[in-house]
Scaffold this active site. Structure first.
Site, PDB file in Angstrom:
ATOM      1  N   ASP A  19       0.835  -1.153   0.253  1.00  0.00           N
ATOM      2  CA  ASP A  19      -0.018  -0.107  -0.103  1.00  0.00           C
ATOM      3  C   ASP A  19       0.985   1.068  -0.004  1.00  0.00           C
ATOM      4  OD1 ASP A  19      -2.430   1.549  -0.054  1.00  0.00           O
ATOM      5  OD2 ASP A  19      -2.551   1.322   2.098  1.00  0.00           O
ATOM      6  N   ASN A  67     -10.277  -3.093  -6.364  1.00  0.00           N
ATOM      7  CA  ASN A  67      -9.526  -2.079  -7.255  1.00  0.00           C
ATOM      8  C   ASN A  67     -10.098  -1.780  -8.561  1.00  0.00           C
ATOM      9  OD1 ASN A  67      -6.270  -3.290  -6.115  1.00  0.00           O
ATOM     10  ND2 ASN A  67      -7.475  -1.466  -5.319  1.00  0.00           N
TER      11      ASN A  67
END
Ligand code: FPP
Length: 245
Positions: A19, A67
């Protein structure tokens, strides 16, 4: 002083939530997509480092089912990076004796990527040095629901009875049969959550969180995470005394 990694007590399987690419890009006054591109360099470093020190399995959360909801240009760029990775890195995986596997709703990736992925998996299938497992269009709840669906359908077909549904059998219906559960989860980017990653498999995983953004994550950071893991006592629900007995 940083504790050294003990080669005799390595985690077998490390999982990473990579991340912070977007924030890295913002801090460097670049577009998010360049952040992902830098992130792909960190993927290379993580794979090489884990292989070199003797980790047996590395799972990377490269693309989650969630996503897909990002802006279309970003989704396209992530898929393009994946395509490039599959194109450019397979020889490197061969040289390092690494087997590539993937988990997730792979069909959703579309034909060109799926074909590259299948080709890369076939080419590396007999490598034994390490497994590199890419989570692609992956969702932990989706994985569990899919396992339940397959079990029901095998039940209806008379292949299994409800008495046969054990934790072991359930595990064999997941995306990951044959892989050990992760011993260590690393999440970069300073968030403290699991984000629908390997929900079933992480029942006893040790979690390590770091503020470092994924594009800045380097070999020394991996070694630090492993050294931290080695300081911990994994009790699996037992007491310390029981473990020492
Ligand atoms: C999270 O950063 C990262 C991703 C959503 C994608 C991870 C992809 C890569 C590291 C590169 C491609 C991978 C391979 C295997 C070639 P973010 O965008 O959520 O960052 P932010 O939280 O700072 O916005």
């Amino acid at each position: 002083m940083m504790k050294e990694v003990d080669p005799a007590r390595l985690p077998q399987h490390i999982a990473i939530i990579m991340d912070g690419n977007g924030r890295w890009a913002e801090r460097h006054a670049m577009g998010r997509i360049l952040g992902h591109r830098k992130g792909a360099d960190s993927v290379r470093v993580a794979v090489q480092t884990c292989r070199r020190i003797g980790i047996k399995c590395l799972t990377l959360y490269a693309f989650s089912v969630e996503n897909w909801l990002r802006p279309e240009a970003e989704v396209r760029a992530l898929l393009k990076l994946l395509h490039e990775y599959l194109e450019k890195e397979v020889q490197g995986l061969m040289d390092q004796d690494i087997r590539l596997v993937a988990i997730g709703n792979l069909d959703a990736l579309g034909e060109p990527i799926l074909a590259k992925l299948n080709e890369a998996m076939a080419r590396t299938a007999s490598n034994r040095g390490m497994v590199l497992n890419l989570a692609l269009s992956y969702g932990g709840r989706d994985e569990i629901v899919l396992a339940a669906k397959r079990i029901v359908s095998d039940g209806l077909a008379g292949k299994i009875t409800s008495e046969q549904v054990t934790k072991e059998l359930f595990t064999s219906y997941l995306y990951t049969p044959g892989l050990p559960d992760p011993d260590l989860l690393i999440r970069t980017g300073g968030e403290y959550r699991i984000s629908n990653f390997l929900l079933w498999q992480m029942a006893y995983t040790e979690f390590y969180f770091t503020e470092i953004l994924w594009p800045d994550f380097r070999e020394r950071h991996i070694l630090k995470a492993i050294a931290d893991y080695q300081q911990r006592e994994r009790r699996f629900g037992k007491t310390s005394e029981q473990l020492r007995a």
